[in-house]
Write an enzyme that holds these catalytic residues in place. Structure first.
Site, PDB file in Angstrom:
ATOM      1  N   ASP A 201      38.461  45.231  41.287  1.00  0.00           N
ATOM      2  CA  ASP A 201      39.829  44.258  41.269  1.00  0.00           C
ATOM      3  C   ASP A 201      40.664  44.286  42.504  1.00  0.00           C
ATOM      4  O   ASP A 201      40.627  44.969  43.514  1.00  0.00           O
ATOM      5  CB  ASP A 201      40.864  45.008  40.148  1.00  0.00           C
TER       6      ASP A 201
ATOM      7  N   ASP B   4      34.497  41.156  30.435  1.00  0.00           N
ATOM      8  CA  ASP B   4      34.674  42.347  31.246  1.00  0.00           C
ATOM      9  C   ASP B   4      33.620  43.541  30.818  1.00  0.00           C
ATOM     10  O   ASP B   4      33.781  43.981  29.489  1.00  0.00           O
ATOM     11  CB  ASP B   4      35.934  42.770  31.342  1.00  0.00           C
TER      12      ASP B   4
END
Length: 416
Positions: free
Chosen positions: A241, A142
Site C-alpha cells: 500500500d 484484495d
C-alpha cells in the site's frame, strides 16, 4: 484534445459491444486513501458530483470506486447485502451512472476482507451476479485473509500452527498478528492456489455478461505481472500500500523496474492509487507522483476528498498533457533509461513515434538534469514540449538541460 461528453458517452457505450475492458489504464476515484473505513453512500454521491463539477470526468476520470467496509451480512440464500452505510447499492449505481460515470466495488477471495468484513470465499458466482444486478463496473479483489489459506499450504507446518491459521481466518485481530510474521515468499503450489482463486472470480464475472474491470490486489506477490493477465486481470497491484509521503511514493514509483513488458491494453501494472491532494507532499512531489504514474501507464485513481480540492491539486490531476501520456493508445510502459546519483530519466514511447520523458530529481536540492535524446531513442531533431509548463520549446537536437527542483520533475514530450 479530449472528447466532448456526448462523444465520450458514445464511446463508453460502445466498449462492451467491442469487448474492450480497460483498453487504456482505468481512471477515476477510490474512497480508501481519504475516507478509509468511514466511507458511506453520501460520500460516494458527493465524489460523483465533484468529478462532474470539477471537470475531472471530462478529463477521463470515470470510475467511482468504493473500497472496503461497504459489506453487510449474507441473507438466508447466501447473497451478499450492503450494510447500513449503503442502504441501496442499486440506487447508488443508478445515481453514479446518471452522471456519466461508472461504479466500482471491493471484495476478497478470502472469507474476510482486510477490514474484517464479508469476503467472497465460497460465494464467487453469487457475488458476481449480485454485482452485475446492482450495475457494478469495476471490482478490486484484495487478497487479505486468503493469505492465511495460502499459509496453511506451507511445508512443515505443525498441527498447532495450522490450527492458529484456521482460527485467524475469522478473527481480524489475529489475522494482523499472524500476517505480520508471515513471509511474502510463496511456493509454486501456493502461487497456483492463488491464481486459481483469482481465476474463479474472473470466470464468475465473465458468466454475468457484464463488462467489469477486474483489478487484482495482492501486492505483487508471486510476480503477479507474469500471470495476472492469464487469470483475467485487467490490472494488478505490483506493490504494498502507498502512503501519503514522498518516501513511500518514490520507493514505489521508482521501483517499477523491469516489468514494463507485462503491461499493455487490457492489462496494466498498478503501483497503487494516487495520493495527490491529501496533504502529505509538496506540489513538486505530487507532480513527480503524477508524472511517474503517467509514464508507468498506471491506473489513475484519485484518492483525495474531491469536494475540498485546491486549484493547485485540481490542476495537477487534470493536466491534459500528462493524462494524454498515461492514456496513450500504444499502451507502452516507461522504463528508466539513465540514472546518476539522485537523478533519473524515464522514457516511454507514444503513438506516432513521439516519446514522453521524465527528468527526475530525487535529491534534497535543486539540480540540473541533462537529457541525451539518444537515451530516449530519439535520433535527430525533435519538437519539444514541457508538459507541466504547458509550453512548446521549439525544435531541438541531441540534448536538453533543465533545472529540476528537489523531489521534482520536468516532463517532456519529444516528437521527431
Amino acid at each position: 484534445m479530449f472528447l466532448g461528453l456526448a462523444a465520450a458517452a458514445f464511446l463508453l457505450a460502445a466498449l462492451p459491444a467491442m469487448g474492450q475492458v480497460a483498453s487504456r489504464p482505468p481512471m477515476g476515484w477510490n474512497s480508501w486513501n481519504h475516507f478509509g473505513r468511514n466511507v458511506n453512500d453520501a460520500d460516494v454521491r458527493a465524489a460523483a458530483d465533484a468529478l462532474v463539477s470539477s471537470g475531472m470526468r471530462d478529463a477521463g476520470y470515470i470510475y467511482v470506486n468504493i473500497d472496503d467496509t461497504w459489506e453487510g451480512t449474507r441473507d438466508a440464500e447466501g447473497n451478499i447485502q450492503s450494510n447500513e452505510k449503503f442502504p441501496d447499492m442499486k440506487a447508488l449505481a443508478d445515481y453514479v451512472h446518471s452522471k456519466g460515470l461508472k461504479l466500482g466495488i471491493y471484495s476478497s477471495p478470502g472469507p474476510k476482507t482486510c477490514a474484517g468484513f464479508e469476503g467472497s470465499y465460497g460465494h464467487e458466482e453469487q457475488d458476481a451476479r449480485t454485482y452485475a444486478a446492482w450495475g457494478i463496473d469495476y471490482l478490486k479483489y484484495d487478497l487479505c485473509s486468503y493469505r492465511l489459506i495460502l499459509a496453511q499450504q506451507a511445508d512443515n507446518l505443525s498441527a498447532a500452527q495450522k490450527d492458529v491459521l484456521k482460527q485467524a481466518v475469522a478473527d481480524p485481530r489475529q489475522q494482523r498478528m499472524v500476517m505480520m510474521r508471515m513471509s511474502d515468499a510463496y511456493s509454486p503450489k501456493q502461487i497456483e492456489t492463488m491464481k486459481a482463486a483469482y481465476e474463479k472470480m474472473h470466470q464468475a464475472l465473465a458468466k454475468t455478461g457484464r463488462p467489469i474491470v477486474f483489478s487484482l490486489c495482492q501486492y505483487g506477490l508471486g510476480d503477479v505481472w507474469k500471470w495476472g493477465a492469464s487469470v483475467g486481470g485487467n490490472a494488478w497491484r505490483t506493490t504494498g500500500d502507498i502512503r501519503d509521503n514522498y518516501g513511500s511514493m518514490s520507493a514505489i514509483g521508482f521501483g517499477q523496474l523491469d516489468i514494463a513488458q507485462y503491461a499493455g491494453p487490457g492489462h496494466w501494472n498498478d503501483p497503487d492509487m494516487l495520493e495527490v491532494g491529501n496533504g502529505g507532499m509538496t506540489a513538486d512531489e505530487y507532480r513527480t507522483h503524477m508524472s511517474l504514474w503517467a509514464l508507468l501507464a498506471a491506473p489513475l485513481l484519485a484518492g483525495n476528498d474531491l469536494s475540498k480540492m485546491t486549484p493547485e491539486t485540481l490542476s495537477i490531476l487534470t493536466n491534459h498533457d500528462i493524462i494524454a501520456v498515461d492514456q496513450d493508445a500504444l499502451g507502452k510502459q516507461a522504463d528508466r533509461v539513465w540514472a546518476s546519483g539522485a537523478k533519473e530519466i524515464w522514457s516511454r514511447p507514444l503513438t506516432g513515434g513521439a516519446v514522453a520523458v521524465g527528468l527526475f530529481n530525487r535529491g534534497d536540492e535543486a539540480t540540473s538534469v541533462t537529457l541525451n535524446f539518444s537515451n530516449a531513442g530519439v535520433r535527430g531533431p525533435a519538437k519539444v514540449r514541457d508538459l507541466w509548463a504547458g509550453k512548446d520549446l521549439g525544435r531541438m537536437r541531441d540534448t536538453y538541460t533543465a533545472t529540476v527542483p528537489r523531489h521534482g520533475v520536468v516532463m517532456l514530450r519529444l516528437e521527431p
